[in-house]
Design a protein around this motif. Structure first.
Motif, PDB file in Angstrom:
ATOM      1  N   VAL A 248     -46.061 -12.180  10.296  1.00  0.00           N
ATOM      2  CA  VAL A 248     -45.695 -12.034   8.893  1.00  0.00           C
ATOM      3  C   VAL A 248     -44.223 -11.656   8.810  1.00  0.00           C
ATOM      4  O   VAL A 248     -43.762 -10.771   9.522  1.00  0.00           O
ATOM      5  N   LEU A 249     -43.496 -12.348   7.952  1.00  0.00           N
ATOM      6  CA  LEU A 249     -42.080 -12.027   7.778  1.00  0.00           C
ATOM      7  C   LEU A 249     -41.932 -10.695   7.068  1.00  0.00           C
ATOM      8  O   LEU A 249     -42.677 -10.394   6.131  1.00  0.00           O
ATOM      9  N   VAL A 250     -40.955  -9.924   7.498  1.00  0.00           N
ATOM     10  CA  VAL A 250     -40.689  -8.631   6.896  1.00  0.00           C
ATOM     11  C   VAL A 250     -39.345  -8.709   6.183  1.00  0.00           C
ATOM     12  O   VAL A 250     -38.362  -9.193   6.756  1.00  0.00           O
ATOM     13  N   VAL A 251     -39.291  -8.281   4.929  1.00  0.00           N
ATOM     14  CA  VAL A 251     -38.046  -8.292   4.165  1.00  0.00           C
ATOM     15  C   VAL A 251     -37.160  -7.160   4.688  1.00  0.00           C
ATOM     16  O   VAL A 251     -37.589  -6.010   4.732  1.00  0.00           O
ATOM     17  N   PRO A 252     -35.921  -7.492   5.096  1.00  0.00           N
ATOM     18  CA  PRO A 252     -35.031  -6.442   5.599  1.00  0.00           C
ATOM     19  C   PRO A 252     -34.605  -5.491   4.480  1.00  0.00           C
ATOM     20  O   PRO A 252     -34.614  -5.842   3.304  1.00  0.00           O
ATOM     21  N   ASP A 253     -34.235  -4.303   4.883  1.00  0.00           N
ATOM     22  CA  ASP A 253     -33.744  -3.291   3.965  1.00  0.00           C
ATOM     23  C   ASP A 253     -32.482  -3.806   3.264  1.00  0.00           C
ATOM     24  O   ASP A 253     -31.720  -4.594   3.825  1.00  0.00           O
ATOM     25  N   GLU A 254     -32.246  -3.365   2.044  1.00  0.00           N
ATOM     26  CA  GLU A 254     -31.075  -3.801   1.267  1.00  0.00           C
ATOM     27  C   GLU A 254     -29.772  -3.527   2.018  1.00  0.00           C
ATOM     28  O   GLU A 254     -28.828  -4.312   1.958  1.00  0.00           O
ATOM     29  N   ARG A 255     -29.706  -2.414   2.724  1.00  0.00           N
ATOM     30  CA  ARG A 255     -28.486  -2.081   3.480  1.00  0.00           C
ATOM     31  C   ARG A 255     -28.243  -3.072   4.596  1.00  0.00           C
ATOM     32  O   ARG A 255     -27.100  -3.448   4.867  1.00  0.00           O
ATOM     33  N   VAL A 256     -29.303  -3.524   5.235  1.00  0.00           N
ATOM     34  CA  VAL A 256     -29.172  -4.499   6.318  1.00  0.00           C
ATOM     35  C   VAL A 256     -28.637  -5.820   5.769  1.00  0.00           C
ATOM     36  O   VAL A 256     -27.740  -6.432   6.351  1.00  0.00           O
ATOM     37  N   ILE A 257     -29.164  -6.247   4.626  1.00  0.00           N
ATOM     38  CA  ILE A 257     -28.715  -7.486   3.998  1.00  0.00           C
ATOM     39  C   ILE A 257     -27.251  -7.364   3.590  1.00  0.00           C
ATOM     40  O   ILE A 257     -26.438  -8.257   3.864  1.00  0.00           O
TER      41      ILE A 257
END
Length: 57
Positions: A6-15
């Motif tokens: 399952v894909l995990v959405v990265p944290d906003e800071r990582v993006i």
């Protein structure tokens, strides 16, 4: 992906950090690193054939 596939959405800071790294690399370039080569192509804005411009003699 985690172990279940399952894909995990990265944290906003990582993006944000990744976007900043890519933009800075593109602006300060070369994006592909010190060995990047750009194909020799005619720049359409400076080409004498663009927009019918011809140098005067």
């Amino acid at each position: 992906m985690d172990s279940e596939g399952v894909l995990v959405v990265p944290d906003e800071r990582v993006i944000r950090d990744e976007l900043q790294r890519l933009v800075l690399a593109d602006l300060l370039g070369p994006l592909g690193g010190p060995d990047e080569e750009i194909a020799n192509r005619e720049d359409p804005l400076t080409a004498t054939s663009s927009a019918g411009w011809r140098p005067t003699t």
